[in-house]
Scaffold this motif. Structure first.
Motif, PDB file in Angstrom:
ATOM      1  N   UNK A  45     -32.929 -68.909  24.107  1.00 46.83           N
ATOM      2  CA  UNK A  45     -32.410 -68.867  25.466  1.00 46.83           C
ATOM      3  C   UNK A  45     -33.345 -69.648  26.384  1.00 46.83           C
ATOM      4  N   UNK A  46     -33.028 -69.710  27.653  1.00 48.40           N
ATOM      5  CA  UNK A  46     -33.760 -70.570  28.584  1.00 48.40           C
ATOM      6  C   UNK A  46     -35.233 -70.207  28.743  1.00 48.40           C
ATOM      7  N   UNK A  47     -35.582 -68.927  28.557  1.00 46.34           N
ATOM      8  CA  UNK A  47     -36.973 -68.528  28.783  1.00 46.34           C
ATOM      9  C   UNK A  47     -37.792 -68.423  27.501  1.00 46.34           C
ATOM     10  N   UNK A  48     -37.190 -68.713  26.361  1.00 46.35           N
ATOM     11  CA  UNK A  48     -37.951 -68.704  25.104  1.00 46.35           C
ATOM     12  C   UNK A  48     -39.056 -69.748  25.204  1.00 46.35           C
ATOM     13  N   UNK A  49     -40.267 -69.359  24.808  1.00 49.38           N
ATOM     14  CA  UNK A  49     -41.412 -70.264  24.891  1.00 49.38           C
ATOM     15  C   UNK A  49     -41.595 -71.001  23.569  1.00 49.38           C
ATOM     16  N   UNK A  50     -41.669 -72.308  23.649  1.00 51.58           N
ATOM     17  CA  UNK A  50     -41.803 -73.161  22.475  1.00 51.58           C
ATOM     18  C   UNK A  50     -43.215 -73.733  22.468  1.00 51.58           C
ATOM     19  N   UNK A  51     -43.900 -73.548  21.337  1.00 43.66           N
ATOM     20  CA  UNK A  51     -45.262 -74.073  21.201  1.00 43.66           C
ATOM     21  C   UNK A  51     -45.324 -74.919  19.946  1.00 43.66           C
ATOM     22  N   UNK A  65     -37.177 -87.845  12.058  1.00 45.92           N
ATOM     23  CA  UNK A  65     -37.154 -87.364  13.435  1.00 45.92           C
ATOM     24  C   UNK A  65     -36.747 -88.481  14.384  1.00 45.92           C
ATOM     25  N   UNK A  66     -35.835 -88.139  15.277  1.00 41.67           N
ATOM     26  CA  UNK A  66     -35.395 -89.110  16.264  1.00 41.67           C
ATOM     27  C   UNK A  66     -36.323 -89.130  17.459  1.00 41.67           C
ATOM     28  N   UNK A  67     -36.096 -90.039  18.375  1.00 42.40           N
ATOM     29  CA  UNK A  67     -36.955 -90.135  19.552  1.00 42.40           C
ATOM     30  C   UNK A  67     -36.896 -88.877  20.426  1.00 42.40           C
ATOM     31  N   UNK A  68     -35.755 -88.207  20.437  1.00 41.76           N
ATOM     32  CA  UNK A  68     -35.643 -86.970  21.224  1.00 41.76           C
ATOM     33  C   UNK A  68     -36.504 -85.871  20.620  1.00 41.76           C
ATOM     34  N   UNK A  69     -36.519 -85.770  19.275  1.00 46.30           N
ATOM     35  CA  UNK A  69     -37.378 -84.797  18.606  1.00 46.30           C
ATOM     36  C   UNK A  69     -38.844 -85.058  18.965  1.00 46.30           C
ATOM     37  N   UNK A  70     -39.222 -86.311  18.898  1.00 43.61           N
ATOM     38  CA  UNK A  70     -40.617 -86.677  19.181  1.00 43.61           C
ATOM     39  C   UNK A  70     -40.982 -86.380  20.641  1.00 43.61           C
ATOM     40  N   UNK A  71     -40.042 -86.582  21.551  1.00 41.47           N
ATOM     41  CA  UNK A  71     -40.283 -86.265  22.958  1.00 41.47           C
ATOM     42  C   UNK A  71     -40.548 -84.778  23.126  1.00 41.47           C
ATOM     43  N   UNK A  72     -39.754 -83.937  22.474  1.00 46.71           N
ATOM     44  CA  UNK A  72     -39.959 -82.488  22.571  1.00 46.71           C
ATOM     45  C   UNK A  72     -41.311 -82.088  21.998  1.00 46.71           C
ATOM     46  N   UNK A  73     -41.702 -82.705  20.893  1.00 46.37           N
ATOM     47  CA  UNK A  73     -43.018 -82.410  20.303  1.00 46.37           C
ATOM     48  C   UNK A  73     -44.125 -82.792  21.274  1.00 46.37           C
ATOM     49  N   UNK A  74     -44.012 -83.961  21.887  1.00 45.32           N
ATOM     50  CA  UNK A  74     -45.042 -84.406  22.830  1.00 45.32           C
ATOM     51  C   UNK A  74     -45.121 -83.484  24.048  1.00 45.32           C
ATOM     52  N   UNK A  75     -43.983 -83.002  24.518  1.00 40.76           N
ATOM     53  CA  UNK A  75     -43.991 -82.096  25.670  1.00 40.76           C
ATOM     54  C   UNK A  75     -44.672 -80.771  25.338  1.00 40.76           C
ATOM     55  N   UNK A  76     -44.594 -80.348  24.086  1.00 38.57           N
ATOM     56  CA  UNK A  76     -45.214 -79.077  23.670  1.00 38.57           C
ATOM     57  C   UNK A  76     -46.675 -79.253  23.273  1.00 38.57           C
ATOM     58  N   UNK A  77     -47.141 -80.487  23.178  1.00 36.35           N
ATOM     59  CA  UNK A  77     -48.489 -80.740  22.653  1.00 36.35           C
ATOM     60  C   UNK A  77     -49.592 -80.132  23.528  1.00 36.35           C
ATOM     61  N   UNK A  78     -49.426 -80.131  24.837  1.00 32.17           N
ATOM     62  CA  UNK A  78     -50.495 -79.647  25.715  1.00 32.17           C
ATOM     63  C   UNK A  78     -50.436 -78.141  25.936  1.00 32.17           C
TER      64      UNK A  78
END
Length: 137
Positions: A45-51, A65-78
């Motif tokens: 759901x919207x508030x689930x935390x992804x790390x 992995x597509x570019x969208x997958x990689x974008x999500x990984x980069x956003x979770x990196x920090x």
């Protein structure tokens, strides 16, 4: 910026973006036509935390992995991000983000945690008693 054949503006170097229409790749193309995450059994759901999973393998360009997958990984990196934050950060619809996160979960790239509901947090009165007890020591 240049103009495309229809007279709209186009971002340089991007054949998949039209200045007036926006992205030319439809969400169903990013998810392979899927509308739900894979059989992960995890509620996204919207508030689930992804790390980013610290034990996750590093993925090079040779993976599927597509570019969208990689974008999500980069956003979770920090730091962990909510599904809503990932959608905003990646500029993708939340439905697409959920499907892509399902892929990343199956690959072991990310983990999902749930914030503690306010009803399960300790009452202020209990916390004050704990503080007073600690001060008494």
């Amino acid at each position: 910026m240049s103009q495309d054949r229809t007279g709209g503006t186009r971002v340089p170097g991007s054949q998949w973006y039209d200045g007036e229409a926006g992205p030319l790749v439809r969400p169903y193309a990013m998810t392979g036509g899927r509308t739900r995450p894979g059989p992960t059994g995890v509620r996204l759901d919207l508030i689930a935390l992804i790390a980013l999973d610290t034990g996750a393998p590093r993925f090079g360009d040779d993976t599927g992995l597509g570019p969208e997958h990689r974008t999500l990984i980069e956003l979770c990196r920090t730091e962990p991000q909510s599904v809503a934050e990932l959608g905003a950060g990646a500029d993708l619809p939340v439905g697409v983000v959920r499907v892509l996160l399902g892929d990343l979960l199956e690959l072991g790239c990310v983990t999902v945690s749930r914030p503690t509901p306010p009803g399960l947090l300790p009452d202020d009165h209990v916390l004050r008693e704990v503080i007073e007890g600690l001060r008494a020591l």
